[in-house]
Scaffold this motif. Structure first.
Motif, PDB file in Angstrom:
ATOM      1  N   ALA A   1       0.836  -1.209   0.000  1.00 54.16           N
ATOM      2  CA  ALA A   1       0.000   0.000   0.000  1.00 54.16           C
ATOM      3  C   ALA A   1       0.865   1.251   0.000  1.00 54.16           C
ATOM      4  O   ALA A   1       0.565   2.231  -0.696  1.00 54.16           O
ATOM      5  CB  ALA A   1      -0.940  -0.011   1.207  1.00 54.16           C
ATOM      6  N   MET A   2       1.951   1.244   0.747  1.00 57.77           N
ATOM      7  CA  MET A   2       2.851   2.400   0.785  1.00 57.77           C
ATOM      8  C   MET A   2       3.439   2.674  -0.597  1.00 57.77           C
ATOM      9  O   MET A   2       3.539   3.831  -1.019  1.00 57.77           O
ATOM     10  CB  MET A   2       3.965   2.167   1.812  1.00 57.77           C
ATOM     11  N   ASN A   3       3.847   1.629  -1.298  1.00 61.38           N
ATOM     12  CA  ASN A   3       4.378   1.830  -2.647  1.00 61.38           C
ATOM     13  C   ASN A   3       3.333   2.455  -3.550  1.00 61.38           C
ATOM     14  O   ASN A   3       3.636   3.365  -4.332  1.00 61.38           O
ATOM     15  CB  ASN A   3       4.857   0.495  -3.218  1.00 61.38           C
ATOM     16  N   LEU A   4       2.096   1.983  -3.479  1.00 62.81           N
ATOM     17  CA  LEU A   4       1.042   2.556  -4.317  1.00 62.81           C
ATOM     18  C   LEU A   4       0.771   4.011  -3.939  1.00 62.81           C
ATOM     19  O   LEU A   4       0.504   4.848  -4.808  1.00 62.81           O
ATOM     20  CB  LEU A   4      -0.225   1.724  -4.185  1.00 62.81           C
TER      21      LEU A   4
ATOM     22  N   GLU B   1       9.607   4.383 -13.991  1.00 66.38           N
ATOM     23  CA  GLU B   1       8.952   3.116 -14.303  1.00 66.38           C
ATOM     24  C   GLU B   1       8.363   2.468 -13.039  1.00 66.38           C
ATOM     25  O   GLU B   1       7.283   1.866 -13.084  1.00 66.38           O
ATOM     26  CB  GLU B   1       9.948   2.156 -14.961  1.00 66.38           C
ATOM     27  N   HIS B   2       9.080   2.583 -11.927  1.00 64.55           N
ATOM     28  CA  HIS B   2       8.583   2.066 -10.647  1.00 64.55           C
ATOM     29  C   HIS B   2       7.291   2.772 -10.257  1.00 64.55           C
ATOM     30  O   HIS B   2       6.301   2.131  -9.861  1.00 64.55           O
ATOM     31  CB  HIS B   2       9.659   2.253  -9.569  1.00 64.55           C
ATOM     32  N   LYS B   3       7.295   4.099 -10.393  1.00 63.64           N
ATOM     33  CA  LYS B   3       6.100   4.874 -10.058  1.00 63.64           C
ATOM     34  C   LYS B   3       4.930   4.497 -10.954  1.00 63.64           C
ATOM     35  O   LYS B   3       3.791   4.359 -10.481  1.00 63.64           O
ATOM     36  CB  LYS B   3       6.386   6.376 -10.199  1.00 63.64           C
ATOM     37  N   LEU B   4       5.188   4.355 -12.223  1.00 67.16           N
ATOM     38  CA  LEU B   4       4.114   4.007 -13.146  1.00 67.16           C
ATOM     39  C   LEU B   4       3.568   2.613 -12.855  1.00 67.16           C
ATOM     40  O   LEU B   4       2.359   2.380 -12.917  1.00 67.16           O
ATOM     41  CB  LEU B   4       4.609   4.091 -14.587  1.00 67.16           C
ATOM     42  N   ALA B   5       4.449   1.679 -12.541  1.00 70.37           N
ATOM     43  CA  ALA B   5       4.005   0.310 -12.254  1.00 70.37           C
ATOM     44  C   ALA B   5       3.152   0.257 -10.990  1.00 70.37           C
ATOM     45  O   ALA B   5       2.185  -0.505 -10.914  1.00 70.37           O
ATOM     46  CB  ALA B   5       5.212  -0.608 -12.117  1.00 70.37           C
ATOM     47  N   TRP B   6       3.502   1.084  -9.991  1.00 68.05           N
ATOM     48  CA  TRP B   6       2.800   1.056  -8.713  1.00 68.05           C
ATOM     49  C   TRP B   6       1.659   2.060  -8.635  1.00 68.05           C
ATOM     50  O   TRP B   6       0.930   2.099  -7.629  1.00 68.05           O
ATOM     51  CB  TRP B   6       3.782   1.287  -7.561  1.00 68.05           C
ATOM     52  N   ASN B   7       1.462   2.857  -9.677  1.00 68.04           N
ATOM     53  CA  ASN B   7       0.299   3.736  -9.739  1.00 68.04           C
ATOM     54  C   ASN B   7      -0.974   2.882  -9.702  1.00 68.04           C
ATOM     55  O   ASN B   7      -0.960   1.736 -10.128  1.00 68.04           O
ATOM     56  CB  ASN B   7       0.377   4.537 -11.035  1.00 68.04           C
ATOM     57  N   PRO B   8      -2.101   3.397  -9.195  1.00 67.22           N
ATOM     58  CA  PRO B   8      -3.341   2.602  -9.213  1.00 67.22           C
ATOM     59  C   PRO B   8      -3.709   2.068 -10.587  1.00 67.22           C
ATOM     60  O   PRO B   8      -4.366   1.030 -10.701  1.00 67.22           O
ATOM     61  CB  PRO B   8      -4.395   3.589  -8.701  1.00 67.22           C
TER      62      PRO B   8
ATOM     63  N   ARG C   1     -13.584  -2.033   0.768  1.00 64.25           N
ATOM     64  CA  ARG C   1     -13.165  -0.712   1.260  1.00 64.25           C
ATOM     65  C   ARG C   1     -11.674  -0.490   1.019  1.00 64.25           C
ATOM     66  O   ARG C   1     -11.251   0.592   0.587  1.00 64.25           O
ATOM     67  CB  ARG C   1     -13.485  -0.618   2.756  1.00 64.25           C
ATOM     68  N   VAL C   2     -10.870  -1.515   1.270  1.00 65.15           N
ATOM     69  CA  VAL C   2      -9.434  -1.408   1.025  1.00 65.15           C
ATOM     70  C   VAL C   2      -9.160  -1.226  -0.462  1.00 65.15           C
ATOM     71  O   VAL C   2      -8.348  -0.376  -0.863  1.00 65.15           O
ATOM     72  CB  VAL C   2      -8.702  -2.646   1.571  1.00 65.15           C
ATOM     73  N   ALA C   3      -9.841  -2.016  -1.312  1.00 63.81           N
ATOM     74  CA  ALA C   3      -9.630  -1.907  -2.755  1.00 63.81           C
ATOM     75  C   ALA C   3     -10.015  -0.527  -3.278  1.00 63.81           C
ATOM     76  O   ALA C   3      -9.333   0.037  -4.135  1.00 63.81           O
ATOM     77  CB  ALA C   3     -10.427  -2.993  -3.481  1.00 63.81           C
TER      78      ALA C   3
ATOM     79  N   GLN D   1      -2.505  -2.424  -9.873  1.00 68.98           N
ATOM     80  CA  GLN D   1      -3.724  -3.195 -10.078  1.00 68.98           C
ATOM     81  C   GLN D   1      -3.608  -4.577  -9.433  1.00 68.98           C
ATOM     82  O   GLN D   1      -4.572  -5.071  -8.833  1.00 68.98           O
ATOM     83  CB  GLN D   1      -4.012  -3.329 -11.569  1.00 68.98           C
ATOM     84  N   TRP D   2      -2.441  -5.203  -9.566  1.00 70.07           N
ATOM     85  CA  TRP D   2      -2.236  -6.517  -8.948  1.00 70.07           C
ATOM     86  C   TRP D   2      -2.402  -6.426  -7.430  1.00 70.07           C
ATOM     87  O   TRP D   2      -3.110  -7.244  -6.825  1.00 70.07           O
ATOM     88  CB  TRP D   2      -0.847  -7.031  -9.308  1.00 70.07           C
ATOM     89  N   ALA D   3      -1.779  -5.436  -6.811  1.00 68.94           N
ATOM     90  CA  ALA D   3      -1.888  -5.289  -5.353  1.00 68.94           C
ATOM     91  C   ALA D   3      -3.323  -5.000  -4.936  1.00 68.94           C
ATOM     92  O   ALA D   3      -3.791  -5.488  -3.905  1.00 68.94           O
ATOM     93  CB  ALA D   3      -0.948  -4.180  -4.873  1.00 68.94           C
TER      94      ALA D   3
END
Length: 357
Positions: free
Chosen positions: A120-123, A188-195, A237-239, A201-203
């Motif tokens: 969640a922190m990464n996202l 690229e890390h930011k884009l991958a972990w963006n919602p 709610r988390v999603a 999306q996986w998380a």
């Protein structure tokens, strides 16, 4: 300017930089529930970027073969989150878990990854614990060009921000400082972990609370407050909060009483106590045993398995077999023992495995 204010403003600037390449994505998940207790469950705690540790555990538990492919048959694997941060190989572990999610299903088993607070922190863009190696894992032939374009597109705003700290800072110094704070792979890390990104999306699809038979799983824990809500409601709610990247004080993703952070069942939790003190009227005080009883009764379960709070000596079974703590500091960052928990016919058995060189 206070350090917290600078950090907050830098975070806002990072978001501005990504607005040119991000869009909104909306998805809610259903709750994966397996009604009958399966023959065998393997539960694994926090991995924090240590791929070798993960491979040692997975092989020791009979989940993968020498080539890293699923060999667990109808076993159900539950990895309890915090795959990311602190060590460099988070992406390799995620790719392995994603592969096992596909392969285990074909063999009649299952692989679940429960959402951890570090995912969640990464996202949310909180990368205090993200290591250089984790950014480097995303580098490709276009990384330098992408980073330059992000900087150039936001140069005026960035220069204005840096000059609030030192009006004499030159454009060259500002650029050098920003590049140092945003290494190759950061974009690229930011884009991958963006919602909207692949890992975001996986998380978001991973549950915060999972129930298999009469066993509950949560990364941090389940408070009495959250146990008043159905599991499906908590997960949705988390999603929703993940989809909205909600890092507000009221967000379930930052709530000390929420399933990503709660420690009150295993240790003193000052943050949770402070949150409870805000309740009007105040909730009746419960011992940890009373709260565990309430949580299990609310969800019709016999036991709860949690991670998040490390015990470096090994897995702890507490509460007369009603609570298992399985974060044993698997990552070399912590230097704990490598472990996995086996649940077979309702019986919980801790295991340890040697760490490879």
């Amino acid at each position: 300017m206070p350090e917290g204010s600078i950090a907050a403003r830098l975070k806002r600037m990072d978001r501005i930089a990504l607005q040119a390449v991000a869009a909104l994505f909306v998805m809610l998940i259903g709750t994966p529930v397996i009604a009958q207790q399966p023959q065998r469950i393997v539960a694994v705690g926090d991995l924090h970027g240590d791929f070798k540790a993960w491979q040692d555990i997975a092989r020791g538990a009979g989940l993968i073969n020498a080539k890293g492919h699923w060999s667990g048959g109808k076993t159900i694997l539950v990895q309890l989150g915090d795959v990311t941060d602190r060590a460099p190989d988070s992406l390799k572990i995620i790719r392995s878990l994603q592969q096992l999610q596909r392969e285990s299903a074909r063999a009649g088993g299952k692989t679940f990854v429960v959402l951890g607070n570090h995912e969640a922190m990464n996202l949310l863009g909180d990368n205090r614990y993200t290591t250089p190696g984790e950014y480097a894992a995303f580098v490709d032939g276009q990384s330098a060009t992408r980073r330059d374009r992000i900087y150039d597109a936001n140069r005026a705003q960035l220069e204005a921000f840096y000059r609030t700290q030192d009006p004499k800072t030159t454009p060259e110094q500002i650029r050098a400082a920003w590049m140092a704070q945003h290494p190759l792979g950061w974009v690229e890390h930011k884009l991958a972990w963006n919602p909207t990104g692949e890992l975001g999306q996986w998380a978001t699809r991973n549950p915060a609370i999972l129930k298999i038979g009469d066993t509950l799983f949560a990364h941090g824990g389940i408070s009495a407050e959250y146990a008043r809500q159905p599991i499906d409601a908590v997960n949705k709610r988390v999603a929703a909060a993940m989809t909205a990247a909600d890092d507000s004080p009221a967000s379930v993703l930052t709530d000390p009483l929420g399933p990503l952070w709660y420690r009150g069942l295993v240790a003193s939790d000052p943050d949770a106590q402070a949150e409870r003190a805000k309740a009007v009227p105040p909730a009746p005080a419960l011992t940890a045993d009373q709260e565990l009883d309430a949580v299990l009764a609310a969800y019709g379960a016999k036991r709860l398995v949690v991670a998040h709070t490390p015990n470096l000596k090994g897995i702890l079974i507490a509460g007369n077999g009603r609570l298992a703590r399985i974060d044993t500091g698997n990552s070399r960052y912590y230097g704990g023992v490598l472990s996995w928990l086996e649940i077979n016919g309702g019986q919980m058995t801790p295991h340890m495995v040697a760490r490879s060189p």
